[in-house]
Design a protein around this motif. Structure first.
Motif, PDB file in Angstrom:
ATOM      1  N   GLY A 171      21.341  17.650  21.979  1.00  0.00           N
ATOM      2  CA  GLY A 171      21.855  19.409  21.871  1.00  0.00           C
ATOM      3  C   GLY A 171      23.281  19.862  22.505  1.00  0.00           C
ATOM      4  N   GLN A 172      24.028  18.443  23.027  1.00  0.00           N
ATOM      5  CA  GLN A 172      25.353  19.149  23.337  1.00  0.00           C
ATOM      6  C   GLN A 172      26.004  18.605  22.019  1.00  0.00           C
ATOM      7  OE1 GLN A 172      25.662  20.998  25.653  1.00  0.00           O
ATOM      8  NE2 GLN A 172      25.823  19.069  27.602  1.00  0.00           N
ATOM      9  N   ASN A 173      26.912  19.481  21.707  1.00  0.00           N
ATOM     10  CA  ASN A 173      28.356  19.633  20.797  1.00  0.00           C
ATOM     11  C   ASN A 173      29.590  19.270  21.117  1.00  0.00           C
ATOM     12  OD1 ASN A 173      29.650  19.507  18.925  1.00  0.00           O
ATOM     13  ND2 ASN A 173      28.985  21.680  18.192  1.00  0.00           N
ATOM     14  N   TYR A 174      29.980  18.105  20.555  1.00  0.00           N
ATOM     15  CA  TYR A 174      31.353  17.698  21.537  1.00  0.00           C
ATOM     16  C   TYR A 174      32.246  17.431  19.608  1.00  0.00           C
ATOM     17  CZ  TYR A 174      28.854  16.091  25.163  1.00  0.00           C
ATOM     18  OH  TYR A 174      27.717  15.636  26.421  1.00  0.00           O
ATOM     19  N   LYS A 175      31.912  18.707  18.795  1.00  0.00           N
ATOM     20  CA  LYS A 175      33.429  18.398  17.976  1.00  0.00           C
ATOM     21  C   LYS A 175      34.419  18.797  18.494  1.00  0.00           C
ATOM     22  CE  LYS A 175      34.334  21.314  13.913  1.00  0.00           C
ATOM     23  NZ  LYS A 175      33.878  21.793  13.091  1.00  0.00           N
ATOM     24  N   ASP A 176      35.663  18.430  17.724  1.00  0.00           N
ATOM     25  CA  ASP A 176      37.110  18.053  18.034  1.00  0.00           C
ATOM     26  C   ASP A 176      37.159  17.290  19.254  1.00  0.00           C
ATOM     27  OD1 ASP A 176      37.269  19.190  15.473  1.00  0.00           O
ATOM     28  OD2 ASP A 176      37.239  21.033  16.568  1.00  0.00           O
ATOM     29  N   ASN A 177      36.002  16.384  19.797  1.00  0.00           N
ATOM     30  CA  ASN A 177      37.201  16.375  21.275  1.00  0.00           C
ATOM     31  C   ASN A 177      36.981  14.480  20.867  1.00  0.00           C
ATOM     32  OD1 ASN A 177      35.531  18.466  22.744  1.00  0.00           O
ATOM     33  ND2 ASN A 177      34.323  16.377  24.264  1.00  0.00           N
ATOM     34  N   ILE A 178      37.879  14.368  22.122  1.00  0.00           N
ATOM     35  CA  ILE A 178      38.945  12.983  21.618  1.00  0.00           C
ATOM     36  C   ILE A 178      37.605  11.786  21.604  1.00  0.00           C
ATOM     37  CG2 ILE A 178      40.191  11.286  22.272  1.00  0.00           C
ATOM     38  CD1 ILE A 178      42.189  14.018  23.956  1.00  0.00           C
ATOM     39  N   VAL A 179      37.525  10.963  20.988  1.00  0.00           N
ATOM     40  CA  VAL A 179      36.465   9.796  21.654  1.00  0.00           C
ATOM     41  C   VAL A 179      37.361   8.776  22.482  1.00  0.00           C
ATOM     42  CG1 VAL A 179      35.492   7.303  19.835  1.00  0.00           C
ATOM     43  CG2 VAL A 179      36.390   9.758  18.385  1.00  0.00           C
ATOM     44  N   PRO A 180      36.193   8.730  23.371  1.00  0.00           N
ATOM     45  CA  PRO A 180      36.787   7.643  23.972  1.00  0.00           C
ATOM     46  C   PRO A 180      36.373   6.065  24.370  1.00  0.00           C
ATOM     47  CG  PRO A 180      33.880   8.211  24.106  1.00  0.00           C
ATOM     48  CD  PRO A 180      34.213   8.990  23.245  1.00  0.00           C
ATOM     49  N   GLY A 181      37.527   6.030  25.110  1.00  0.00           N
ATOM     50  CA  GLY A 181      38.172   3.930  24.775  1.00  0.00           C
ATOM     51  C   GLY A 181      39.030   4.003  24.456  1.00  0.00           C
ATOM     52  N   ILE A 182      39.539   5.615  23.851  1.00  0.00           N
ATOM     53  CA  ILE A 182      40.607   5.117  22.757  1.00  0.00           C
ATOM     54  C   ILE A 182      42.064   5.548  23.578  1.00  0.00           C
ATOM     55  CG2 ILE A 182      42.146   5.282  19.840  1.00  0.00           C
ATOM     56  CD1 ILE A 182      39.213   4.689  19.341  1.00  0.00           C
ATOM     57  N   SER A 183      43.239   4.610  23.739  1.00  0.00           N
ATOM     58  CA  SER A 183      44.183   5.488  24.254  1.00  0.00           C
ATOM     59  C   SER A 183      44.897   5.965  22.891  1.00  0.00           C
ATOM     60  CB  SER A 183      45.282   4.122  24.904  1.00  0.00           C
ATOM     61  OG  SER A 183      44.596   4.377  26.142  1.00  0.00           O
ATOM     62  N   PRO A 184      45.452   7.426  22.865  1.00  0.00           N
ATOM     63  CA  PRO A 184      46.218   7.739  21.316  1.00  0.00           C
ATOM     64  C   PRO A 184      47.633   7.009  21.173  1.00  0.00           C
ATOM     65  CG  PRO A 184      45.587   9.310  23.183  1.00  0.00           C
ATOM     66  CD  PRO A 184      44.890   7.907  24.125  1.00  0.00           C
ATOM     67  N   HIS A 185      48.694   6.193  22.628  1.00  0.00           N
ATOM     68  CA  HIS A 185      49.568   6.235  23.130  1.00  0.00           C
ATOM     69  C   HIS A 185      49.546   4.628  23.217  1.00  0.00           C
ATOM     70  CE1 HIS A 185      51.349   9.700  21.688  1.00  0.00           C
ATOM     71  NE2 HIS A 185      50.500   9.972  22.096  1.00  0.00           N
ATOM     72  N   THR A 186      50.010   3.648  22.790  1.00  0.00           N
ATOM     73  CA  THR A 186      49.962   2.106  23.294  1.00  0.00           C
ATOM     74  C   THR A 186      51.654   1.729  22.531  1.00  0.00           C
ATOM     75  OG1 THR A 186      49.320   1.620  20.999  1.00  0.00           O
ATOM     76  CG2 THR A 186      47.628   1.823  22.917  1.00  0.00           C
ATOM     77  N   LEU A 187      52.239   0.871  23.465  1.00  0.00           N
ATOM     78  CA  LEU A 187      53.400   0.364  23.135  1.00  0.00           C
ATOM     79  C   LEU A 187      53.482  -1.348  23.832  1.00  0.00           C
ATOM     80  CD1 LEU A 187      56.415   0.741  22.577  1.00  0.00           C
ATOM     81  CD2 LEU A 187      57.022   1.641  24.807  1.00  0.00           C
ATOM     82  N   ASN A 188      53.623  -1.843  23.029  1.00  0.00           N
ATOM     83  CA  ASN A 188      53.765  -3.583  23.642  1.00  0.00           C
ATOM     84  C   ASN A 188      55.212  -4.107  22.518  1.00  0.00           C
ATOM     85  OD1 ASN A 188      53.371  -6.270  24.238  1.00  0.00           O
ATOM     86  ND2 ASN A 188      51.543  -6.362  21.877  1.00  0.00           N
ATOM     87  N   THR A 189      55.952  -4.821  23.702  1.00  0.00           N
ATOM     88  CA  THR A 189      57.212  -5.156  23.783  1.00  0.00           C
ATOM     89  C   THR A 189      57.451  -6.822  24.462  1.00  0.00           C
ATOM     90  OG1 THR A 189      58.411  -3.879  25.555  1.00  0.00           O
ATOM     91  CG2 THR A 189      58.599  -2.981  23.338  1.00  0.00           C
ATOM     92  N   GLY A 190      57.989  -7.767  23.394  1.00  0.00           N
ATOM     93  CA  GLY A 190      58.078  -8.943  24.435  1.00  0.00           C
ATOM     94  C   GLY A 190      59.484  -9.559  24.180  1.00  0.00           C
ATOM     95  N   LEU A 191      59.692 -10.649  24.923  1.00  0.00           N
ATOM     96  CA  LEU A 191      61.213 -10.983  24.616  1.00  0.00           C
ATOM     97  C   LEU A 191      60.927 -12.345  24.753  1.00  0.00           C
ATOM     98  CD1 LEU A 191      64.084 -11.069  24.074  1.00  0.00           C
ATOM     99  CD2 LEU A 191      64.214 -11.174  26.376  1.00  0.00           C
TER     100      LEU A 191
END
Length: 142
Positions: free
Chosen positions: A54-74
């Motif tokens: 009965g709870q409506n979560y329309k337009d809520n962000i999907v849990p467990g997913i980071s919107p921004h990720t960055l990975n760098t290496g040398l």
């Protein structure tokens, strides 16, 4: 809990769908002894519709997913290619942990270094040293 003990009160109904869009940018460069890489990912996933008990979560962000990720290496190899050193940095932005987006994990930073040695016929022994500047396990905030 055993399946024999499930009653109508223990069950719930979920109906909905999610939209997973975004993009990733990946760059790398290599030479004989040096290499670098980097990627940035933007993934603003949200529910197109979601009804849970009965709870409506329309337009809520999907849990467990980071919107921004960055990975760098040398990577640096020895002149005889018998040893190498690798440095890696990872960043992940805060992410919701619940469907109603009331609880978020904190962002995290992870630094890793690796020293490796190669011997003989493809044998590879490595020693890894890892430093975590903030815990990668979620710290909850209300």
């Amino acid at each position: 809990m055993s399946l024999d003990n499930i009653t109508l009160q223990d069950s719930y109904q979920v109906d909905g769908s999610a939209v997973h869009t975004g993009f990733e940018l990946f760059l790398k460069g290599m030479s004989e002894r040096y290499g670098w890489y980097g990627s940035y990912n933007y993934a603003p996933s949200h529910y197109k519709s979601l009804n849970e008990n009965g709870q409506n979560y329309k337009d809520n962000i999907v849990p467990g997913i980071s919107p921004h990720t960055l990975n760098t290496g040398l990577v640096v190899k020895s002149s005889n290619n018998k040893s190498y050193f690798r440095f890696n940095y990872e960043y992940a932005s805060a992410k919701p942990l619940t469907n109603n987006n009331s609880v978020y994990s904190k962002r995290h930073h992870l630094l890793q270094t690796k020293l490796g040695f190669r011997f003989g016929l493809g044998n590879n022994i490595s020693l890894s040293l890892i430093h975590i500047s903030e815990p990668t396990r979620p710290r909850l905030i209300s």
